[in-house]
Design an enzyme around this catalytic site. Sequence first.
Site, short mmCIF file in Angstrom:
data_model
loop_
_atom_site.label_atom_id
_atom_site.label_comp_id
_atom_site.label_asym_id
_atom_site.label_seq_id
_atom_site.Cartn_x
_atom_site.Cartn_y
_atom_site.Cartn_z
N GLY A 66 0.76 -1.48 0.13
CA GLY A 66 -0.17 0.14 -0.11
C GLY A 66 1.37 1.50 -0.05
O GLY A 66 1.10 1.99 -1.38
N ARG A 67 1.22 1.23 1.55
CA ARG A 67 2.18 2.81 0.83
C ARG A 67 3.45 2.99 0.57
O ARG A 67 3.17 3.99 -0.13
CB ARG A 67 2.87 2.30 2.07
CG ARG A 67 4.10 4.14 3.50
CD ARG A 67 4.40 3.94 4.49
NE ARG A 67 3.77 2.52 5.74
CZ ARG A 67 3.07 3.19 6.32
NH1 ARG A 67 3.07 4.49 6.52
NH2 ARG A 67 2.77 2.74 7.30
N CYS A 92 -8.21 22.04 17.27
CA CYS A 92 -8.15 22.56 18.94
C CYS A 92 -8.04 21.14 19.75
O CYS A 92 -8.54 20.59 20.85
CB CYS A 92 -9.82 23.17 19.14
SG CYS A 92 -11.41 21.63 19.35
N TYR A 152 -2.32 6.45 3.82
CA TYR A 152 -2.85 6.73 5.25
C TYR A 152 -2.96 8.48 4.74
O TYR A 152 -3.27 8.30 6.77
CB TYR A 152 -1.75 6.52 6.14
CG TYR A 152 -1.91 5.35 5.59
CD1 TYR A 152 -3.10 3.76 5.32
CD2 TYR A 152 -0.42 4.38 5.72
CE1 TYR A 152 -3.44 2.23 5.12
CE2 TYR A 152 -0.58 2.68 5.15
CZ TYR A 152 -1.74 1.84 4.90
OH TYR A 152 -1.24 1.08 4.91
N1 LLP Z 1 -1.92 -6.26 3.39
C1 LLP Z 1 -2.99 -5.73 4.87
C2 LLP Z 1 -4.41 -7.60 4.98
C3 LLP Z 1 -3.03 -4.28 5.82
O1 LLP Z 1 -3.46 -4.75 6.97
C4 LLP Z 1 -2.46 -3.62 5.08
C5 LLP Z 1 -2.35 -3.18 6.30
C6 LLP Z 1 -1.61 -4.22 4.04
C7 LLP Z 1 -1.67 -4.99 3.46
C8 LLP Z 1 -1.06 -2.60 3.25
O2 LLP Z 1 0.32 -2.56 3.86
P1 LLP Z 1 1.82 -0.86 3.89
O3 LLP Z 1 1.78 -1.89 2.42
O4 LLP Z 1 0.72 -0.21 3.41
O5 LLP Z 1 2.42 -0.91 5.09
N2 LLP Z 1 -2.18 3.87 8.96
C9 LLP Z 1 -1.39 3.37 9.48
C10 LLP Z 1 -0.87 1.97 8.41
C11 LLP Z 1 -2.36 0.99 8.54
C12 LLP Z 1 -1.56 -0.36 7.87
C13 LLP Z 1 -2.59 -1.25 8.14
N3 LLP Z 1 -2.87 -2.28 7.16
C14 LLP Z 1 0.23 4.19 8.96
O6 LLP Z 1 -0.73 5.12 8.44
O7 LLP Z 1 1.43 4.23 9.04
#
Ligand code: LLP
Length: 429
Positions: free
Chosen positions: A287-288, A354, A383
């Site tokens: 994702g990220r 606030c 995110y």
């Molecule tokens: N697959 C599953 C099952 C997940 O739960 C997630 C992310 C991903 C893939 C993708 O992960 P990435 O490649 O984006 O690391 N809000 C937080 C991050 C939460 C991630 C949740 N799950 C932040 O802003 O750092």
Amino acid sequence: MNLPPHLSVREGHLWIGEHDTVRLAGEYGTPLYVTDEERVRARYREYRDALQAYYEPVQVLYAAKANGNPALLRVLADEGAGADVFSPGELDLALRAGMDPLRLLFNGSSKSREDLRLAIEHGVRVSLDSTDELRAIDEVAGAFGKTAEVSFRVNPALEVPTHPKIATGIASSKFGIPHAEIPDAYRAALAAEHVRPVGIHCHIGSQILALEPFVEAARVMVWIAGELVRLGVVLEFIDLGGGLGIPYRHDEERAPTPREYADAVMPVFVDGVTALGIRPALWVEPGRSLVADSTVLLTRVNSTKDAHRRFVNVDAGFNQLIRPAMYDAYHEVVVANRADQPPAGVCTVAGPICESGDILAPDRALPAVQEGDLIAVLDAGAYGFAMASQYNARPRAAELLVRGPDRALMRRAETIDDLVGTRATPPWL
Ligand code: LLP
């Protein structure tokens, strides 16, 4: 400051692709998210090509939670991406973007029977998080006269170097099934009448900058795959999840590239499945690392204040980008209209919400900033908007997409009217 290739400084202004952020902010207003389409495409291709250099049946499933903008999903669908979806809403977004249902995985630790029904209806595979859920999906599929194709999410019990709130594969995590209990879960799935186990899934956490945890996860998954093959499970996919981090601190951190990820993980995966005599598709769920650095959040300076520290008060706060407040996350900030000026002092960039915690960037060395200047918060594509809220009754920001010389909104800014659009008035008021 080190900048990714789509960001540059030209005549004192920060540019994204072929666009001057100062002009974009003037034209579209602030706060404004701006995303470079080519950057997202390039990151996707990096992943796909790096993994496919080792193994042909690879599918990248974009983690739609990172940024669910429909235009972005369409861009990724166009590249051939599938998606990790975590809710009926994300499932709907992925299908509307034209993604092939067979390239989707419906994930989640708490799905309702209605969620399961939707997945089955659309022929989307489901990653189960408990044997309780197995019972539910067997009944739901039976009622439909269909067979649900499923995987289980393994909790590989791995410690990972990241923020505790985003480590998802540690032993105490709410996600997944402890791997000692996995064989029994698959035995139950094999015995279930309306279920066919076809895959296995894990996700160890997010914003991980080391490679070793991913290698370890691949080892555990291949080892479990061996147990499943011996049970008679025909594995069509092994999903290693997402989690590769990005260098939010541009001059101090380095993230592995998709190529380095592939070089570390793929030999373990390919040797493992070859030794087992199977050839399941490899799925990954980034994702990220696909979308974070494609996007800047532009925010206007309302005022400055010298109190016990120097505050730069801007028009975006944790209502637009919650990561600093929620995870103490670091995002680089650039004074977009003074991008070539040297630091003149240390400032704290604060939002309009606030709450004392509404700080976007504490204690940063910035040029002399004044009212009307424009701050760009970098790496805001993952995110960011996805976790934005309407707290303090502030409308969420617009999202602009740029591609080469073109630019267009991919979401307009909300208005105050949008905030009250869902209201209902109790009859006694
Ligand atoms: N697959 C599953 C099952 C997940 O739960 C997630 C992310 C991903 C893939 C993708 O992960 P990435 O490649 O984006 O690391 N809000 C937080 C991050 C939460 C991630 C949740 N799950 C932040 O802003 O750092």
